[in-house]
Motif scaffolding. Structure first.
Motif: not given
Length: 528
Positions: A129-150
């Motif tokens: 799993f590509d753990y986000p280290e920056t704010e931009e990576e965290l935002i992108q990670c949030k979108r990807t994971l929330e889309h997967k859960i939805a």
């Protein structure tokens, strides 16, 4: 309310421990050693010379101070000078040390912070799993994971609605019912994920590792969250679960030990021997008739004059009656209650479950008899090692190196070890090893919170630097017939290819089973 209840319960638990400790040293210990009849220096001299028996001295009820009376500290020291007192006090001190230490660690161990971040990143490497280290990576990670859960949530809802419609259609063939909107049971996000999938926590605004849950009291993500304990004012999870089980074990055994040493004086409360002790201490039958009325008419002056009989030191005095009864009932009731909790958590430990997972797994077992816990390491022993590790002590040097097999065969950059080959003096062996595993220790969890294909992954970045040298010596290639397997994330090099090395060993270990890489992103047949 929890922020107020937690400190209150911690103070209450501390008072219970302190009260039972006081009861042991001041009341029970002199009873077991037979020295509680010694209340004055005259009695002490008679005890030393061997002429046992009370020595008549000035009575406490005369209104005059008796300077010859020995103090409570002197009475305790006198009891400790006997072999019986020393033996029982050693056992009590052992329980008291372990209960206090593990309770303190349960309360003070944090489930967040630097250590949490370290373990989470190690887990991200192993699960690819590509753990986000920056704010931009965290935002992108949030979108990807929330889309997967939805997407998974919508798919699960459609499946449930389709199943309900089929049930309604079958029932409509026999009876006429009014149409109503079908109800869907609540679905938690973690119930939609495979054993190694990550999600996103909207409360902490962080990636949510497998087996983790958000605790609303401590306001943190907790790895392997079991439950929030108000008595600990903390959440029980990956970092303090070992302390919690140890606390339950030593508390239960200590309380039942307290029942054992208090049962005899408790049994003698209110009996004929108890009344005979009061009659002898009263000095006259007239006083005895006046005072022996169930204890209601006794004055403080008379209660202070009641002394223990030398013939039976286990008979309590009226002043000790309440403390003995209360202490025995506390030990018995709390021992049974904590013992039930201990049995449950020992079962959870050897079956690799948390309390939260237990409730979900119970429903899965009822629906599917062949269901297997995906977080189990394959045997109760390896599940135990997932919590307690494989060694209770860390070597200071390389003195043990000569005792090992020098013919080490490494494969794919990762070394594997098993318990049969791990025969150094610091590893667990037999029942004694289990007890040593539960001794007070500040060691960090040895393995990651998730096994893969029954394999425990040893952490790479533990605080004790001596472990790296030990892992290089202990982690040797395991024979294919060996039932137990542990893997180390670190192959001794500074490159970043450790996860590929781990996956390589999985493929070699069991070609017919899916490797770790294939577990990521696909639905596991176990149905988590």
């Amino acid at each position: 309310a929890m922020y107020f209840l937690g400190p209150v319960l911690i103070v209450l638990a501390s008072l219970i421990i302190a009260g039972l400790t006081y009861l042991y040293f001041c009341v029970v210990l002199p009873m077991m050693t037979g020295t509680n009849w010694i209340v004055s220096m005259e009695d002490y001299h008679a005890y030393q010379t061997g002429s046992r028996g009370h020595v008549e001295s000035s009575s406490l009820s005369d209104g005059e101070s008796n300077t010859n009376n020995i103090s409570t500290i002197q009475s305790i020291l006198l009891a400790l000078s006997t072999p019986t007192g020393l033996l029982h006090t050693t056992i009590v001190a052992f329980f008291l040390l372990n209960v206090t230490y593990n309770y303190y660690k349960c309360v003070t161990t944090s489930n967040s912070g630097k250590l949490y971040n370290t373990v989470v990143r190690e887990l991200a490497i192993v699960t690819n799993f590509d753990y986000p280290e920056t704010e931009e990576e965290l935002i992108q990670c949030k979108r990807t994971l929330e889309h997967k859960i939805a997407t998974k949530l919508e798919l699960r809802r459609r499946e449930l609605l389709a199943a309900q419609r089929m049930t309604e259609d079958a029932s409509n063939n026999t009876t006429t019912t009014t149409s109503q909107q079908p109800s869907i049971p609540r679905i938690h996000n973690w119930q939609l994920l495979t054993p190694t999938e990550w999600s996103y926590c909207r409360f902490s605004k962080q990636p949510k590792p497998p087996r983790s849950h958000y605790d609303h009291v401590t306001k943190s993500l907790v790895l392997n969250m079991d439950h929030y304990c108000p008595w600990m004012f903390n959440c029980v999870g990956y970092f303090n679960y070992r302390y919690f089980v140890n606390f339950l074990f030593f508390t239960t055994t200590g309380l039942f030990y307290g029942c054992g040493i208090c049962v005899r004086p408790f049994w003698l409360l209110g009996g004929s021997e108890y009344r005979e002790q009061i009659r002898v201490s009263s000095g006259s039958s007239e006083q005895n008739n006046h005072h022996d009325g169930g204890g209601g008419g006794m004055t403080k002056a008379f209660l202070a004059t009641v002394r223990h009989l030398e013939s039976n030191s286990y008979i309590p005095t009226p002043n000790e009656r309440t403390s003995i009864a209360l202490g025995f009932m506390i030990c018995l009731c709390l021992g049974c209650a904590v013992g039930c909790l201990l049995v449950f958590h020992l079962y959870l430990t050897v079956s690799a479950q948390t309390t939260i997972e237990f409730h979900g797994n119970w429903a899965k077992r009822r629906k599917n008899k062949g269901w297997v816990n995906p977080y189990s390491a394959g045997s109760w022993k390896r599940n135990w090692e997932m919590v307690y590790g494989t060694r209770y002590h860390y070597s200071e040097g390389g003195d043990d190196d000569d005792d090992r097999n020098d013919d080490e065969d490494e494969s794919d950059g990762v070394d594997a070890i098993n318990n049969h080959h791990c025969n150094d003096q610091y590893s667990y062996r037999g029942c004694w090893g289990v007890l040593m595993a539960m001794m007070p220790s500040k060691r960090e969890p040895e393995f990651l919170p998730i096994p893969f294909d029954g394999v425990l992954i040893r952490r790479k970045n533990r605080a004790d630097s001596r472990l790296d040298d030990m892992d290089e010596k202990l982690d040797e290639e395991m024979p294919e017939s060996c039932p137990g397997l542990h893997l180390s994330m670190d192959n001794g090099n500074d490159d970043d290819d450790d996860v590929e090395d781990v996956i390589g060993v999985f493929k070699k270990k069991s070609p017919s089973q899916p490797a770790t890489a294939n577990l990521i992103g696909i639905n596991n047949s176990n149905g988590l």
